[in-house]
Enzyme design. Structure first.
Site, PDB file in Angstrom:
ATOM      1  N   HIS A   1       3.956 -12.514  -9.446  1.00 40.20           N
ATOM      2  CA  HIS A   1       5.367 -12.527  -9.833  1.00 40.20           C
ATOM      3  C   HIS A   1       5.524 -12.846 -11.323  1.00 40.20           C
ATOM      4  CE1 HIS A   1       7.229 -12.759  -5.714  1.00 40.20           C
ATOM      5  NE2 HIS A   1       6.061 -13.286  -5.398  1.00 40.20           N
TER       6      HIS A   1
ATOM      7  N   HIS B   1      -0.050  -9.916  -5.058  1.00 40.72           N
ATOM      8  CA  HIS B   1       0.950  -9.532  -6.058  1.00 40.72           C
ATOM      9  C   HIS B   1       1.267 -10.745  -6.913  1.00 40.72           C
ATOM     10  CE1 HIS B   1       2.920 -10.798  -2.354  1.00 40.72           C
ATOM     11  NE2 HIS B   1       3.890 -11.281  -3.102  1.00 40.72           N
TER      12      HIS B   1
ATOM     13  N   ASP C   1      10.856  -6.241  -8.407  1.00 40.67           N
ATOM     14  CA  ASP C   1      11.013  -6.866  -7.089  1.00 40.67           C
ATOM     15  C   ASP C   1      12.348  -6.406  -6.495  1.00 40.67           C
ATOM     16  OD1 ASP C   1       9.742  -9.717  -5.664  1.00 40.67           O
ATOM     17  OD2 ASP C   1      11.721  -9.002  -5.025  1.00 40.67           O
TER      18      ASP C   1
ATOM     19  N   CYS D   1       0.853  -1.201   0.000  1.00 39.56           N
ATOM     20  CA  CYS D   1       0.000   0.000   0.000  1.00 39.56           C
ATOM     21  C   CYS D   1       0.881   1.241   0.000  1.00 39.56           C
ATOM     22  CB  CYS D   1      -0.942   0.008   1.204  1.00 39.56           C
ATOM     23  SG  CYS D   1      -2.368  -1.091   1.006  1.00 39.56           S
TER      24      CYS D   1
ATOM     25  N   GLY E   1       4.300 -19.548   0.996  1.00 41.69           N
ATOM     26  CA  GLY E   1       5.438 -18.629   0.915  1.00 41.69           C
ATOM     27  C   GLY E   1       5.081 -17.165   0.771  1.00 41.69           C
TER      28      GLY E   1
ATOM     29  N   ASN F   1       2.307 -16.639  -4.654  1.00 42.16           N
ATOM     30  CA  ASN F   1       2.406 -17.425  -3.421  1.00 42.16           C
ATOM     31  C   ASN F   1       1.167 -17.073  -2.590  1.00 42.16           C
ATOM     32  OD1 ASN F   1       4.985 -18.547  -4.022  1.00 42.16           O
ATOM     33  ND2 ASN F   1       5.949 -16.628  -3.424  1.00 42.16           N
TER      34      ASN F   1
END
Ligand code: AMP
Ligand code: ZN
Length: 137
Positions: free
Chosen positions: A101, A99, A30, A7, A92, A86
């Site tokens: 990946h 989000h 990332d 956020c 994980g 995840n």
């Protein structure tokens, strides 16, 4: 949401490397990349996981993922990716804000497939597993 790192990113309160922005999503690098170009697609609104995502945002979410893949293909000269979420701490998830990946993959990058993430085959037969699921659906 207070104390949520993503956020803070989507509200511009902390620095991030924003690759692309759409009305409801940000794509950022990332901070601990597992491959060159490792990017996260993050909704601006706080959803903990995919189940919480408003369905009306689903098309924009997928479009953003596709656009980032096309961009990374050009930059890193690869058509291959590991893609995923995840979902939950046992899988994980460390940041409780949805989000996705996007990890570009390369020849001999020492990574595995999604199959290498877990190997916990069921004790029951596939028939039993199937019936358990069908009984619930
Ligand atoms: P997950 O384990 O799926 O919850 O992944 C969380 C990801 O967020 C990890 O890959 C982290 O490296 C990444 N991350 C954590 N903090 C930041 C940040 N401030 N900016 C960008 N990525 C971050
Ligand atoms: Zn959040």
């Amino acid at each position: 949401m207070k104390d949520c790192i993503f956020c803070k990113i989507t509200q511009g309160e902390i620095k991030s490397y924003i690759v692309k922005e759409s009305p409801n999503f940000l794509a950022v690098l990332d901070i601990h990349p597992h491959s060159p170009g490792h990017t996260l697609v993050i909704p601006k609104e706080h959803f903990v996981n995919l189940k919480e995502l408003k369905l009306e945002l689903a098309e924009e979410f997928i479009k953003m993922i596709q656009e980032i893949m096309i961009l990374l293909e050009k930059v890193f000269m690869t058509n291959d990716f590991t893609l995923g979420i995840n979902e939950g701490p046992l899988a994980g998830q460390t940041v409780s804000h949805l989000h996705f990946h996007i990890m570009p993959r390369f020849k001999n990058d020492r990574g595995g497939s999604i199959h290498s993430v877990v190997y916990n085959p069921p004790q029951e037969s596939l028939e039993v597993i199937y019936q358990r699921i069908k009984n619930e659906s």
